[in-house]
Design an enzyme around this catalytic site. Sequence first.
Site, mmCIF file in Angstrom:
data_model
loop_
_atom_site.group_PDB
_atom_site.id
_atom_site.type_symbol
_atom_site.label_atom_id
_atom_site.label_comp_id
_atom_site.label_asym_id
_atom_site.label_seq_id
_atom_site.Cartn_x
_atom_site.Cartn_y
_atom_site.Cartn_z
ATOM 1 N N CYS A 1 -1.556 -3.209 15.231
ATOM 2 C CA CYS A 1 -1.390 -2.826 13.639
ATOM 3 C C CYS A 1 -1.675 -3.815 12.840
ATOM 4 C CB CYS A 1 0.234 -2.562 13.826
ATOM 5 S SG CYS A 1 0.801 -2.128 11.962
ATOM 6 N N GLU B 1 0.805 -1.147 0.014
ATOM 7 C CA GLU B 1 -0.131 0.056 -0.240
ATOM 8 C C GLU B 1 0.593 1.239 0.114
ATOM 9 O OE1 GLU B 1 -2.909 0.148 3.126
ATOM 10 O OE2 GLU B 1 -2.836 -2.214 3.200
ATOM 11 N N CYS C 1 5.137 -7.447 7.932
ATOM 12 C CA CYS C 1 5.993 -7.014 8.892
ATOM 13 C C CYS C 1 6.076 -8.000 10.013
ATOM 14 C CB CYS C 1 5.215 -5.720 9.545
ATOM 15 S SG CYS C 1 6.538 -5.089 10.801
ATOM 16 N N CYS D 1 -2.464 2.189 7.361
ATOM 17 C CA CYS D 1 -1.696 1.157 6.519
ATOM 18 C C CYS D 1 -1.907 -0.199 6.745
ATOM 19 C CB CYS D 1 -0.299 1.623 6.389
ATOM 20 S SG CYS D 1 0.200 2.318 4.963
ATOM 21 N N CYS E 1 3.387 -5.779 16.600
ATOM 22 C CA CYS E 1 2.531 -4.735 17.411
ATOM 23 C C CYS E 1 1.272 -5.098 17.432
ATOM 24 C CB CYS E 1 2.793 -3.211 16.862
ATOM 25 S SG CYS E 1 4.624 -2.767 16.886
ATOM 26 N N CYS F 1 2.955 8.249 1.727
ATOM 27 C CA CYS F 1 3.353 7.402 2.649
ATOM 28 C C CYS F 1 3.803 5.935 2.038
ATOM 29 C CB CYS F 1 2.349 7.333 3.786
ATOM 30 S SG CYS F 1 2.428 6.115 5.067
HETATM 31 N N1 SAH Z 1 7.263 -0.026 11.561
HETATM 32 C C1 SAH Z 1 7.315 1.534 11.515
HETATM 33 C C2 SAH Z 1 6.481 2.028 10.762
HETATM 34 C C3 SAH Z 1 4.808 1.699 11.093
HETATM 35 S S1 SAH Z 1 3.599 2.508 10.774
HETATM 36 C C4 SAH Z 1 7.095 1.875 13.073
HETATM 37 O O1 SAH Z 1 6.604 1.005 13.894
HETATM 38 O O2 SAH Z 1 7.167 3.031 13.516
HETATM 39 C C5 SAH Z 1 3.607 4.157 11.066
HETATM 40 C C6 SAH Z 1 2.668 4.330 12.481
HETATM 41 O O3 SAH Z 1 1.492 3.823 12.750
HETATM 42 C C7 SAH Z 1 3.666 3.554 14.019
HETATM 43 O O4 SAH Z 1 3.801 4.782 14.734
HETATM 44 C C8 SAH Z 1 2.734 2.638 14.015
HETATM 45 O O5 SAH Z 1 3.113 2.167 15.536
HETATM 46 C C9 SAH Z 1 1.236 3.401 13.869
HETATM 47 N N2 SAH Z 1 0.084 2.459 13.839
HETATM 48 C C10 SAH Z 1 -0.050 1.198 13.382
HETATM 49 N N3 SAH Z 1 -1.123 0.681 13.602
HETATM 50 C C11 SAH Z 1 -1.935 1.745 14.160
HETATM 51 C C12 SAH Z 1 -3.421 1.817 14.636
HETATM 52 N N4 SAH Z 1 -4.101 0.933 14.332
HETATM 53 N N5 SAH Z 1 -3.794 3.096 15.018
HETATM 54 C C13 SAH Z 1 -2.716 4.143 15.185
HETATM 55 N N6 SAH Z 1 -1.422 4.097 14.886
HETATM 56 C C14 SAH Z 1 -1.076 2.872 14.363
#
Ligand code: SAH
Length: 351
Positions: free
Chosen positions: A118, A91, A111, A330, A115, A104
């Site tokens: 996510c 995406e 991944c 994302c 987390c 973005c």
């Molecule tokens: N791997 C990287 C990039 C990930 S996405 C990282 O961990 O930073 C970018 C941001 O979106 C990260 O801060 C991630 O923790 C956050 N994110 C992921 N899922 C989310 C959700 N459901 N709500 C809000 N933020 C989210």
Amino acid sequence: MNVDLKSMTLEELGDFFRQLGQPAFRAKQVFQWLHRGVTSFSEMSNLPKSLRQQLEEHCTLTVPVVERRQESKLDGTIKYLWRLSDGSCIETVLMRYQHGNTVCVSCQVGCNMGCVFCASTLGGKVRNLTASEILDQVIFTQKDSGATIHNIVMMGIGEPLDNFDQVVRFLHLVNHPDGLNIGMRHISLSTCGLVNQIDKLAQLGLQLTLSVSLHAPNDEIRSRLMPVNRAVGVERLMDTCRRYFQTTGRRISYEYAMIDGVNDSDAHADQLLALLKGQQAHVNLIPLNNIEESPLKPSRRVRQFQQRLEAHGVTATVRRKLGGDIDASCGQLRRKQMKESGALSGKEQPQ
Ligand code: SAH
């Protein structure tokens, strides 16, 4: 031989064409064509036909195909689901801010970081993207939408520092004056906090903005939300961040997804303030995006939390939500596609 010319630096292209017995200026010609988003070597009209044929035979040209495209009626955000040459989908999101068009990008297919909030990590990591596949997201988003891209955020699917070499290669490519020429200060890279790689990145002295996904003010909560924390811990992460600032002079931006009843109390704000004491930090509060598979819900205390941080001298902003009508967070569109095409195995299906 299957050479990925678009992942090469101008210098590497120079060596490549020298070995083919071509004049030195070929490298720059080809570099410019590739970064303009040609979809076949035959389009490189200032190259001799025989050379174009030679490239066709020996090189690959990555061209992502639009699998789905969703445009927000609310704010013009466009979300792309691209199909790559091996059938994988990733995406990219185009957001139109006052300070310019921002794209973005994803850096991995899936991944591994796990987390819990996510959507991108639910099926694990399939593979790393090549530098050309990351670059293509900027080139082809620009080409398809007609919007000139001013800023890049590496906040799509994947953990950038878990694909360190290709990501750094991408940064140099997209920054190149003969390519898209996007300044490092217009690029943000977001990480879940891989400390050794943050140190490695600091040594490169790039002027980009490092965003660290903190999301919790202590080890108890952070380890529950982010498995990566179990091995490192918040203190070591903060030490690494302070070192990053000392080495690069670049202030770190902390991301904090606010989750109802989990990390959003006044006490949590105070712990966060203690953690960031003495740092020139900026906190970006993100109202949690709902994902179907998760019981976690968005916080209703975002403003109060922000005010408490601000009252104690820490700059805190609330991320504006764009593309609310198009699954713009994302990982969500890719998952939708996988579900609909039946690509999710039993293991990945939500219970
Ligand atoms: N791997 C990287 C990039 C990930 S996405 C990282 O961990 O930073 C970018 C941001 O979106 C990260 O801060 C991630 O923790 C956050 N994110 C992921 N899922 C989310 C959700 N459901 N709500 C809000 N933020 C989210």
